[in-house]
Design an enzyme around this catalytic site. Structure first.
Site, PDB file in Angstrom:
ATOM      1  N   THR A 155      22.599 -53.801 -18.644  1.00  0.00           N
ATOM      2  CA  THR A 155      21.547 -54.497 -19.398  1.00  0.00           C
ATOM      3  C   THR A 155      21.463 -53.926 -20.812  1.00  0.00           C
ATOM      4  OG1 THR A 155      20.385 -54.505 -17.278  1.00  0.00           O
ATOM      5  CG2 THR A 155      19.212 -55.432 -19.151  1.00  0.00           C
ATOM      6  N   ASP A 206      15.887 -49.364 -22.607  1.00  0.00           N
ATOM      7  CA  ASP A 206      16.766 -48.900 -21.543  1.00  0.00           C
ATOM      8  C   ASP A 206      16.587 -49.769 -20.305  1.00  0.00           C
ATOM      9  OD1 ASP A 206      18.558 -47.350 -20.128  1.00  0.00           O
ATOM     10  OD2 ASP A 206      17.508 -45.455 -20.472  1.00  0.00           O
ATOM     11  N   GLY A 207      17.580 -49.735 -19.437  1.00  0.00           N
ATOM     12  CA  GLY A 207      17.485 -50.447 -18.165  1.00  0.00           C
ATOM     13  C   GLY A 207      16.808 -49.585 -17.117  1.00  0.00           C
ATOM     14  N   ALA A 208      16.776 -50.076 -15.881  1.00  0.00           N
ATOM     15  CA  ALA A 208      16.229 -49.300 -14.761  1.00  0.00           C
ATOM     16  C   ALA A 208      16.809 -49.860 -13.467  1.00  0.00           C
ATOM     17  CB  ALA A 208      14.703 -49.384 -14.734  1.00  0.00           C
ATOM     18  N   GLU A 227      18.835 -39.995 -20.864  1.00  0.00           N
ATOM     19  CA  GLU A 227      17.869 -41.102 -20.953  1.00  0.00           C
ATOM     20  C   GLU A 227      16.434 -40.581 -20.935  1.00  0.00           C
ATOM     21  OE1 GLU A 227      20.439 -44.687 -18.857  1.00  0.00           O
ATOM     22  OE2 GLU A 227      19.257 -43.370 -17.587  1.00  0.00           O
ATOM     23  N   LYS A 276      15.065 -55.981  -9.858  1.00  0.00           N
ATOM     24  CA  LYS A 276      14.650 -54.572 -10.015  1.00  0.00           C
ATOM     25  C   LYS A 276      13.147 -54.371  -9.778  1.00  0.00           C
ATOM     26  CE  LYS A 276      18.820 -53.549 -11.562  1.00  0.00           C
ATOM     27  NZ  LYS A 276      19.083 -53.119 -12.905  1.00  0.00           N
TER      28      LYS A 276
HETATM   29  C1  5RP Z   1      21.788 -45.515 -16.179  1.00  0.00           C
HETATM   30  C2  5RP Z   1      20.562 -46.224 -15.796  1.00  0.00           C
HETATM   31  C3  5RP Z   1      20.574 -47.713 -15.939  1.00  0.00           C
HETATM   32  O1  5RP Z   1      19.620 -48.067 -16.875  1.00  0.00           O
HETATM   33  C4  5RP Z   1      20.289 -48.344 -14.612  1.00  0.00           C
HETATM   34  O2  5RP Z   1      21.256 -47.879 -13.674  1.00  0.00           O
HETATM   35  C5  5RP Z   1      20.321 -49.867 -14.693  1.00  0.00           C
HETATM   36  O3  5RP Z   1      21.608 -50.298 -14.932  1.00  0.00           O
HETATM   37  P1  5RP Z   1      21.972 -51.828 -15.116  1.00  0.00           P
HETATM   38  O4  5RP Z   1      21.298 -52.306 -16.356  1.00  0.00           O
HETATM   39  O5  5RP Z   1      23.493 -51.813 -15.217  1.00  0.00           O
HETATM   40  O6  5RP Z   1      21.515 -52.572 -13.885  1.00  0.00           O
HETATM   41  O7  5RP Z   1      19.563 -45.667 -15.411  1.00  0.00           O
HETATM   42  O8  5RP Z   1      21.675 -44.123 -15.927  1.00  0.00           O
END
Ligand code: 5RP
Length: 229
Positions: A33, A85-87, A107, A125
């Site tokens: 993401t 950031d993503g999660a 992060e 999520k």
């Molecule tokens: C990396 C993370 C990412 O933000 C989390 O894994 C989400 O990833 P994605 O956007 O690929 O679903 O915490 O350490």
């Protein structure tokens, strides 16, 4: 029809750019993401937006260089306006599990250095309670089995994260990751404190009371959610 998770991620990433203003210094998260956000931010910079950014991983630094985003490091610029950031999971109070991509240490440091943390996720999520996703815990390579035993005593069976050929995956800081399925986590703060107290735990993926805004990409459009004060 299966949900288009990548489209949801892209829409969330695109909406997050609305939080970026000229002159800001921003933290760039890691994951698929965040990668959408980095690519789209590059296009805005090409069109004239002026920002600087701190990447949270080697992968993100490479993506940002490809997108021609001007980079600085946290020592040069320890106060950031915004991190995006993503999660891996987000609960209704905006507590997070992060670290699926292995960048949780950087992060978290970037998140605490930022005035605001904007989280970008697809709909899958969003959970009622954290814990379906195994909690990533970054640990010292030295004595990692001892550390794993202490973590196991909290009610989990830590699994050493491995990469190709079954070789242990190593983070950007040279540490191991233990993926720890706790099942539903009742008290995120208590678990975070218990993990923090174990020698050899470098960091864990529980981000408690850190996210200010969550942008959820949906099949059509996005939901922008703000944490209640
Ligand atoms: C990396 C993370 C990412 O933000 C989390 O894994 C989400 O990833 P994605 O956007 O690929 O679903 O915490 O350490």
């Amino acid at each position: 029809m299966a949900p288009d998770r990548d489209g949801e991620k892209r829409r969330a990433a695109e909406r997050s750019l609305a939080f970026i203003e000229n002159g800001m210094t921003i933290g760039l998260g890691t994951g698929t993401t965040a990668a959408h956000m980095i690519r789209l931010l590059g296009e805005r910079i090409e069109a004239g937006l002026r920002v600087r950014a701190v990447p949270t991983s080697t992968a993100t630094r490479r993506a940002a260089e490809r997108a021609r985003i001007p980079l600085v490091n946290l020592d040069e610029c320890p106060a950031l306006d915004l991190a995006i950031d993503g999660a891996d999971e987000v609960d209704p109070t905006f507590d997070l599990i992060k670290g699926g991509g292995g960048a949780l240490l950087h992060e978290k440091i970037v998140a605490v250095a930022s005035r605001r943390l904007v989280v970008v996720v697809d709909e899958s999520k969003m959970v009622d309670r954290l814990g379906r996703f195994p909690l990533p815990v970054e640990v010292s390579r030295f004595g990692w089995r001892v550390v794993a035993e202490r973590i196991a005593a909290l009610g989990t069976r830590p699994a050493l994260r491995t990469g190709e050929g079954g070789i242990p995956a190593v983070t950007d800081e040279g540490n191991y990751i233990l993926d720890c399925g706790f099942g539903t986590i009742g008290d995120t703060g208590a678990l975070a404190r218990a993990l923090d107290a174990i020698p050899g735990v470098i960091e864990h993926g529980l981000f408690v009371a850190m996210a200010d805004t969550v942008i959820v990409g949906q099949a059509r459009g996005v939901a922008v959610l703000h944490r209640r004060p």
